[in-house]
Motif scaffolding. Sequence first.
Motif, PDB file in Angstrom:
ATOM      1  N   GLY A 106      -9.845   3.996 -15.396  1.00  0.00           N
ATOM      2  CA  GLY A 106      -9.306   4.441 -16.198  1.00  0.00           C
ATOM      3  C   GLY A 106      -7.859   5.278 -16.031  1.00  0.00           C
ATOM      4  O   GLY A 106      -7.467   5.878 -16.621  1.00  0.00           O
ATOM      5  N   THR A 107      -7.698   5.259 -14.652  1.00  0.00           N
ATOM      6  CA  THR A 107      -6.453   6.100 -13.907  1.00  0.00           C
ATOM      7  C   THR A 107      -5.728   5.141 -13.377  1.00  0.00           C
ATOM      8  O   THR A 107      -5.989   4.011 -13.098  1.00  0.00           O
ATOM      9  N   CYS A 108      -4.639   6.047 -12.862  1.00  0.00           N
ATOM     10  CA  CYS A 108      -3.689   5.255 -12.033  1.00  0.00           C
ATOM     11  C   CYS A 108      -3.578   6.179 -10.565  1.00  0.00           C
ATOM     12  O   CYS A 108      -3.713   7.455 -10.381  1.00  0.00           O
ATOM     13  N   SER A 109      -3.361   5.382  -9.585  1.00  0.00           N
ATOM     14  CA  SER A 109      -2.882   6.362  -8.425  1.00  0.00           C
ATOM     15  C   SER A 109      -2.323   4.957  -7.539  1.00  0.00           C
ATOM     16  O   SER A 109      -1.968   4.045  -7.733  1.00  0.00           O
ATOM     17  N   HIS A 110      -1.940   5.671  -6.256  1.00  0.00           N
ATOM     18  CA  HIS A 110      -1.148   4.731  -5.299  1.00  0.00           C
ATOM     19  C   HIS A 110      -1.722   4.660  -3.996  1.00  0.00           C
ATOM     20  O   HIS A 110      -2.409   5.681  -3.548  1.00  0.00           O
ATOM     21  N   PRO A 111      -1.713   3.498  -3.140  1.00  0.00           N
ATOM     22  CA  PRO A 111      -1.809   3.365  -1.982  1.00  0.00           C
ATOM     23  C   PRO A 111      -0.906   4.535  -1.125  1.00  0.00           C
ATOM     24  O   PRO A 111       0.125   4.771  -1.687  1.00  0.00           O
ATOM     25  N   CYS A 112      -0.978   4.049   0.260  1.00  0.00           N
ATOM     26  CA  CYS A 112      -0.286   5.075   1.165  1.00  0.00           C
ATOM     27  C   CYS A 112       0.779   4.614   1.997  1.00  0.00           C
ATOM     28  O   CYS A 112       1.857   4.792   2.096  1.00  0.00           O
ATOM     29  N   GLY A 113       0.214   3.507   2.697  1.00  0.00           N
ATOM     30  CA  GLY A 113       1.135   2.585   3.497  1.00  0.00           C
ATOM     31  C   GLY A 113       1.166   2.993   5.001  1.00  0.00           C
ATOM     32  O   GLY A 113       1.664   2.568   5.758  1.00  0.00           O
ATOM     33  N   SER A 114       0.700   4.349   4.925  1.00  0.00           N
ATOM     34  CA  SER A 114       0.796   4.873   6.368  1.00  0.00           C
ATOM     35  C   SER A 114      -0.024   4.246   7.383  1.00  0.00           C
ATOM     36  O   SER A 114       0.356   4.202   8.712  1.00  0.00           O
ATOM     37  N   GLY A 115      -0.955   3.442   6.962  1.00  0.00           N
ATOM     38  CA  GLY A 115      -2.080   2.725   7.939  1.00  0.00           C
ATOM     39  C   GLY A 115      -1.200   1.615   8.575  1.00  0.00           C
ATOM     40  O   GLY A 115      -1.153   1.398   9.937  1.00  0.00           O
ATOM     41  N   ILE A 116      -0.418   1.049   7.598  1.00  0.00           N
ATOM     42  CA  ILE A 116       0.361  -0.074   7.984  1.00  0.00           C
ATOM     43  C   ILE A 116       1.554   0.208   9.116  1.00  0.00           C
ATOM     44  O   ILE A 116       1.722  -0.177  10.464  1.00  0.00           O
ATOM     45  N   ALA A 117       2.230   1.371   8.914  1.00  0.00           N
ATOM     46  CA  ALA A 117       3.259   1.869   9.607  1.00  0.00           C
ATOM     47  C   ALA A 117       2.604   2.327  10.771  1.00  0.00           C
ATOM     48  O   ALA A 117       3.376   2.171  11.814  1.00  0.00           O
ATOM     49  N   ALA A 118       1.550   2.946  10.899  1.00  0.00           N
ATOM     50  CA  ALA A 118       1.167   3.375  12.043  1.00  0.00           C
ATOM     51  C   ALA A 118       0.779   2.527  13.263  1.00  0.00           C
ATOM     52  O   ALA A 118       0.924   2.545  14.280  1.00  0.00           O
ATOM     53  N   ILE A 119       0.057   0.995  12.498  1.00  0.00           N
ATOM     54  CA  ILE A 119      -0.175   0.196  13.479  1.00  0.00           C
ATOM     55  C   ILE A 119       1.183  -0.486  14.154  1.00  0.00           C
ATOM     56  O   ILE A 119       1.277  -0.840  15.118  1.00  0.00           O
ATOM     57  N   LEU A 120       2.314  -0.552  13.152  1.00  0.00           N
ATOM     58  CA  LEU A 120       3.479  -1.197  13.594  1.00  0.00           C
ATOM     59  C   LEU A 120       4.260  -0.268  14.449  1.00  0.00           C
ATOM     60  O   LEU A 120       5.132  -1.102  15.267  1.00  0.00           O
ATOM     61  N   ILE A 121       4.477   0.728  14.081  1.00  0.00           N
ATOM     62  CA  ILE A 121       5.460   1.598  14.865  1.00  0.00           C
ATOM     63  C   ILE A 121       4.807   2.798  15.441  1.00  0.00           C
ATOM     64  O   ILE A 121       5.502   3.704  15.924  1.00  0.00           O
ATOM     65  N   GLY A 122       3.495   2.910  15.441  1.00  0.00           N
ATOM     66  CA  GLY A 122       3.081   4.224  16.102  1.00  0.00           C
ATOM     67  C   GLY A 122       2.605   5.261  15.211  1.00  0.00           C
ATOM     68  O   GLY A 122       3.405   5.477  14.240  1.00  0.00           O
ATOM     69  N   PRO A 123       1.814   6.039  15.363  1.00  0.00           N
ATOM     70  CA  PRO A 123       1.177   7.169  14.445  1.00  0.00           C
ATOM     71  C   PRO A 123       2.404   8.168  14.436  1.00  0.00           C
ATOM     72  O   PRO A 123       2.696   8.743  13.132  1.00  0.00           O
ATOM     73  N   ILE A 124       3.154   8.593  15.405  1.00  0.00           N
ATOM     74  CA  ILE A 124       4.210   9.404  15.200  1.00  0.00           C
ATOM     75  C   ILE A 124       5.416   9.128  14.450  1.00  0.00           C
ATOM     76  O   ILE A 124       6.004   9.745  13.573  1.00  0.00           O
ATOM     77  N   MET A 125       5.686   7.818  14.728  1.00  0.00           N
ATOM     78  CA  MET A 125       7.057   7.102  13.724  1.00  0.00           C
ATOM     79  C   MET A 125       6.640   6.978  12.463  1.00  0.00           C
ATOM     80  O   MET A 125       7.282   7.222  11.414  1.00  0.00           O
ATOM     81  N   SER A 126       5.184   6.718  12.202  1.00  0.00           N
ATOM     82  CA  SER A 126       4.659   6.478  10.954  1.00  0.00           C
ATOM     83  C   SER A 126       4.682   7.979  10.191  1.00  0.00           C
ATOM     84  O   SER A 126       5.282   8.062   9.034  1.00  0.00           O
TER      85      SER A 126
END
Lengths: 218, 103
Positions: free
Chosen positions: A66-86
């Motif tokens: 009954g609530t809303c929230s959002h995913p983060c997207g930092s997982g995808i970014a970290a894999i594709l451009i590296g954790p520091i760039m993410s």
Amino acid sequence: MHLSEGILPLNWAGIWYAAAIPFIVKGIADVKKKSVKLAHFKPLMGLMAAAVFIISCMPVPVPTAGTCSHPCGSGIAAILIGPIMSILVTSIALFIQALFMAHGGITTWGADIVSMGVAGSFAGYLTFKILKGLKMPLFICGFCAGLLADWATYATTSFELASALHGSKPLGGVFMAILIAFIPTQLPLGILEGFLTGGMISFVAKRRPDILKALWEK
Amino acid sequence: MGKIAKNKNQILKRLLLFLIPAFLLLVGAHQKAKAQNWAGVDETVVEKFAEEGGRKPWKPFINTDQGDLLLFAFLLAGCAGGFVFGFYWRILFCEKKGKQKSE
């Protein structure tokens, strides 16, 4: 996960700023180097910046809670451009959201970078690396990375809140209470983020295998 | 064959071990959260615990959370973010493919 403006006492806000700044500085320093090394790096970084920005301000209703929230997207970014760039792209997304969209805050920016950027990116990146090293299917690696990046973000947010506001209560008890309060919403959303990440990684591997090859060979 | 069936059973058991508590947790939470009215976790969790800890959120420095202004801000952000995402998507996944074909 966005900590609203003024929620953290200023000393705690300062601590989280101090923890976030080295990653941002390193990220800025690395942009040029990576752009020279990899031809597709700039467009990929732009794509990930937009993805993290959109994903992290997209409220998803969770019918079971009954609530809303959002995913983060930092997982995808970290894999594709590296954790520091993410972390760098996450910090930009969080800054725009804090300034213009009443989401998060300038005083809590450092804490938000640490939870979504640092914890989310490294949890996703390391999970992916470990599972890939174990020769798991690519989708499973991406799924678990997305799932754990999301949960790590919210666990860190719980710790940030608990450490600053536990008062005379035991830190562990307050941390667990906040973490449990997140579970009904973030458990299914983490799974959604897992599918999102696994799907995206599989798609990139199918359409542009050279991107992943170049990133992993570096 | 027997080995495959045994593996399948093991996977099913592990899956159930994860799914049953998750389901119970969600059903339990459902009743509690019914009254929340689709509020975000920033409000139902973060601000709730912050207020219990004696911290009330300040108003944002640029307060777009007034009337429909926030809807406009989100719409604008969605358009800008979507444009940038589409722009780079085209460069990475469409133009490259086109170039390869023409080569």
